[in-house]
Design a protein around this motif. Structure first.
Motif, PDB file in Angstrom:
ATOM      1  N   GLN A 184       8.126   1.985   2.097  1.00 30.55           N
ATOM      2  CA  GLN A 184       8.584   0.443   2.098  1.00 30.55           C
ATOM      3  C   GLN A 184       9.566   0.157   1.368  1.00 30.55           C
ATOM      4  O   GLN A 184      10.039  -1.013   1.208  1.00 30.55           O
ATOM      5  CB  GLN A 184       7.357  -0.344   2.066  1.00 30.55           C
ATOM      6  N   VAL A 185      10.153   1.170   0.485  1.00 26.06           N
ATOM      7  CA  VAL A 185      11.310   0.974  -0.242  1.00 26.06           C
ATOM      8  C   VAL A 185      12.504   0.668   0.455  1.00 26.06           C
ATOM      9  O   VAL A 185      12.725   1.105   1.558  1.00 26.06           O
ATOM     10  CB  VAL A 185      11.512   2.359  -1.232  1.00 26.06           C
ATOM     11  N   ASP A 186      13.399  -0.307  -0.220  1.00 26.55           N
ATOM     12  CA  ASP A 186      14.448  -0.745   0.220  1.00 26.55           C
ATOM     13  C   ASP A 186      15.703   0.196  -0.077  1.00 26.55           C
ATOM     14  O   ASP A 186      15.376   0.654  -1.057  1.00 26.55           O
ATOM     15  CB  ASP A 186      14.718  -2.173  -0.240  1.00 26.55           C
ATOM     16  N   ILE A 243      11.661   9.072  -8.573  1.00 27.10           N
ATOM     17  CA  ILE A 243      10.445   9.425  -8.477  1.00 27.10           C
ATOM     18  C   ILE A 243       9.453   8.372  -8.753  1.00 27.10           C
ATOM     19  O   ILE A 243       8.698   7.948  -7.777  1.00 27.10           O
ATOM     20  CB  ILE A 243      10.055  10.392  -9.413  1.00 27.10           C
ATOM     21  N   SER A 244       9.996   7.444  -9.733  1.00 31.82           N
ATOM     22  CA  SER A 244       8.997   6.345  -9.912  1.00 31.82           C
ATOM     23  C   SER A 244       9.202   5.249  -8.791  1.00 31.82           C
ATOM     24  O   SER A 244       8.131   4.516  -8.298  1.00 31.82           O
ATOM     25  CB  SER A 244       9.266   5.395 -11.169  1.00 31.82           C
ATOM     26  N   GLY A 245      10.351   4.947  -8.263  1.00 28.13           N
ATOM     27  CA  GLY A 245      10.773   3.962  -7.184  1.00 28.13           C
ATOM     28  C   GLY A 245       9.983   4.297  -5.767  1.00 28.13           C
ATOM     29  O   GLY A 245       9.231   3.493  -5.338  1.00 28.13           O
ATOM     30  N   TYR A 246       9.933   5.605  -5.458  1.00 26.81           N
ATOM     31  CA  TYR A 246       9.233   6.060  -4.456  1.00 26.81           C
ATOM     32  C   TYR A 246       7.583   6.302  -4.477  1.00 26.81           C
ATOM     33  O   TYR A 246       7.010   5.736  -3.567  1.00 26.81           O
ATOM     34  CB  TYR A 246       9.769   7.434  -3.934  1.00 26.81           C
ATOM     35  N   TRP A 247       7.427   6.477  -5.474  1.00 33.29           N
ATOM     36  CA  TRP A 247       5.751   6.500  -6.095  1.00 33.29           C
ATOM     37  C   TRP A 247       5.376   5.280  -5.628  1.00 33.29           C
ATOM     38  O   TRP A 247       3.984   4.814  -5.120  1.00 33.29           O
ATOM     39  CB  TRP A 247       5.714   7.063  -7.265  1.00 33.29           C
ATOM     40  N   PRO A 262       1.010  -1.031   0.048  1.00 34.25           N
ATOM     41  CA  PRO A 262       0.107   0.121  -0.033  1.00 34.25           C
ATOM     42  C   PRO A 262       0.619   1.210   0.187  1.00 34.25           C
ATOM     43  O   PRO A 262       1.828   1.248   0.659  1.00 34.25           O
ATOM     44  CB  PRO A 262      -0.841  -0.210   1.391  1.00 34.25           C
ATOM     45  N   LYS A 263       0.658   2.239  -0.703  1.00 30.18           N
ATOM     46  CA  LYS A 263       1.196   3.626  -0.948  1.00 30.18           C
ATOM     47  C   LYS A 263       1.087   4.308   0.461  1.00 30.18           C
ATOM     48  O   LYS A 263      -0.013   4.656   0.723  1.00 30.18           O
ATOM     49  CB  LYS A 263       0.867   4.292  -2.237  1.00 30.18           C
ATOM     50  N   ASN A 264       2.247   4.510   0.891  1.00 30.35           N
ATOM     51  CA  ASN A 264       2.450   5.250   2.112  1.00 30.35           C
ATOM     52  C   ASN A 264       3.567   6.000   2.032  1.00 30.35           C
ATOM     53  O   ASN A 264       4.585   5.772   2.334  1.00 30.35           O
ATOM     54  CB  ASN A 264       2.288   4.350   3.423  1.00 30.35           C
ATOM     55  N   TYR A 265       3.262   7.428   2.095  1.00 29.46           N
ATOM     56  CA  TYR A 265       4.381   8.613   1.962  1.00 29.46           C
ATOM     57  C   TYR A 265       4.538   9.137   3.165  1.00 29.46           C
ATOM     58  O   TYR A 265       5.508  10.250   3.169  1.00 29.46           O
ATOM     59  CB  TYR A 265       4.101   9.275   0.676  1.00 29.46           C
TER      60      TYR A 265
END
Length: 462
Positions: free
Chosen positions: A298-300, A289-293, A222-225
């Motif tokens: 949860q990005v490694d 931008i694409s990786g964080y989006w 799930p996208k959580n920024y």
């Protein structure tokens, strides 16, 4: 600036065993073996663009989404853009200083030569020389680690229940690097670095496309920024992220790259920087931008790790194999570029400049010394598999001083711009602010390594 045209004999000449140099012209056959053999001045501005791109646009950029997650959208994009603008400006300043001395008949071939001539012998011998060598050798360790991680990723795709450990793949990649490390000079890497430039576009395009595909599907998290951590942890994470981003833009070998350009050098490095930063801007922002989006907070530490959940790939296997294959090949080229400063030192210490570069007298010491250099780096990579933390530490201790502080100092001392003018104060502000960031970033990165050391062990299978 002077108007004397430099010749092939107008090179900086070390006269002692260490990093010192004289101020006069030197016959080519009197250069130490490191400058004579490794830093051959035969390239064009386009070749310098290839070298610059490989030195800067390395697979370390795959950690940019992780850095953005620590900073948030606004802070992350601003820091990413500012770091790009400042490094382009900084590298151009270094190039102008080098051109100025070359036109005066005293071409400087190494970072420590610049420090010796501008700051004094002690700075070149005891600070800039060791700092650059340590920073570049640290980048070699990080590249070998990333190469091993990519090989393990490929292995697990083909054999999910395989028993081989990360350290095995680091040794395999290190062995491949050991063979390539025997390529004699920096200029000899020009064709490899052209292929590297193409590979940069290839794996960045694959990474961006893969992140967008997963982000538009229900396969990803799930996208959580929202920013993770609270209080002091969030603050340290902020400075850790800045160190990571500075490292991805880091170079630390601008003088050595400019040394590969054939005379006259005026204006050529600027063209090479334009080639390099066209690749930098397109790839850094697309991947970041694409990786964080796609993966949010949860990005490694390497966004490619998010393309698998356990042993289950979120993209077709052939696509992941292709992406990691591009990464392995490009990181090998990057490793070779950052081996050059240590190759200069080793060649200077063990080679005889009066003998031919490919003579038996020089071939055997080169084979042994370069092999030992790669073996030691491979051992450290296997022992300390904390990629994100290592990148932050190198950024704080090495990249920030070499790329954000010293160029400003060198320019102000060389050209002495008016203290009432914009350039003097812009350089001063950048230098002072970068010094503060370097100190804080060093503390933050060391702290993070200590925290991770509680979880990870030496030779961990990550």
């Amino acid at each position: 600036m002077g108007t004397v045209a430099p010749t092939s004999r107008d090179l900086s000449l070390p006269v002692t065993k260490d990093f010192t140099s004289t101020g006069g012209a030197a016959p080519k056959n009197q250069l130490d073996a490191g400058a004579l053999f490794v830093l051959k001045s035969r390239g064009s501005w386009l070749h310098s663009g290839y070298h610059l791109t490989t030195a800067i646009v390395a697979p370390a950029l795959l950690s940019i989404p992780f850095a953005l997650a620590l900073l948030g959208w606004e802070g992350g994009v601003v820091v990413l853009a500012l770091a790009g603008i400042i490094t382009f400006y900084s590298y151009n300043l270094l190039s102008l200083v080098l051109e100025h001395h070359a036109e005066l008949g005293h071409r400087q071939l190494r970072f420590r030569d610049m420090a010796h001539d501008i700051l004094g012998p002690g700075w070149g011998r005891y600070y800039v020389g060791p700092l650059q060598l340590g920073s570049c050798y640290g980048a070699v360790i990080a590249c070998i680690l990333l190469g091993g991680q990519s090989l393990k990723f490929i292995y697990l795709l083909a054999k999910p229940d395989g028993s081989m450990q990360l350290s095995h793949f680091i040794v395999i990649f290190g062995s491949f690097t050991l063979i390539l490390a025997q390529i004699p000079s920096f200029h000899s890497l020009r064709h490899i670095n052209l292929v590297s430039l193409i590979l940069c576009f290839a794996y960045c395009a694959c990474t961006t496309a893969g992140a967008i595909y997963i982000g538009n599907s229900n396969k990803g998290p799930p996208k959580n920024y929202s920013l993770t951590g609270t209080g002091i942890n969030r603050i340290f994470g902020f400075f850790n992220a800045i160190s990571i981003i500075c490292t991805t833009y880091g170079n630390g070998i601008i003088p050595e790259i400019q040394a590969t350009i054939a005379e006259p050098v005026k204006g050529k490095m600027f063209k090479g920087l334009l080639v390099c930063y066209a690749v930098v801007i397109s790839n850094y922002f697309s991947v970041g931008i694409s990786g964080y989006w796609a993966f949010g907070n949860q990005v490694d530490s390497s966004v490619l790790q998010n393309f698998m959940v356990g042993s289950n790939p979120l993209l077709p296997k052939w696509f992941l194999l292709m992406t990691n294959g591009f990464t392995v090949l490009q990181v090998a080229a990057c490793t070779l570029v950052y081996l050059q400063p240590s190759n200069v030192v080793l060649e200077r210490r063990f080679a005889n400049p009066e003998k031919g570069q490919l003579s038996l007298r020089n071939f055997v010491p080169r084979l042994i010394s370069r092999s030992l250099s790669v073996i030691i780096a491979t051992t450290f990579a296997a022992m300390l598999p904390f990629f994100g933390d290592i990148m932050a530490l190198f950024g704080a201790f090495g990249c920030i001083p070499l790329d954000f502080i010293l160029p400003m100092v060198f320019y102000n001392l060389t050209f002495k711009p008016s203290k009432k003018g914009l350039i003097f104060w812009l350089n001063t502000v950048i230098g002072v602010a970068s010094t503060g960031l370097s100190l804080i970033g060093a503390v933050a990165s060391v702290r993070q390594i200590i925290l991770d050391a509680r979880t990870y062990r030496l030779f961990a299978n990550m």
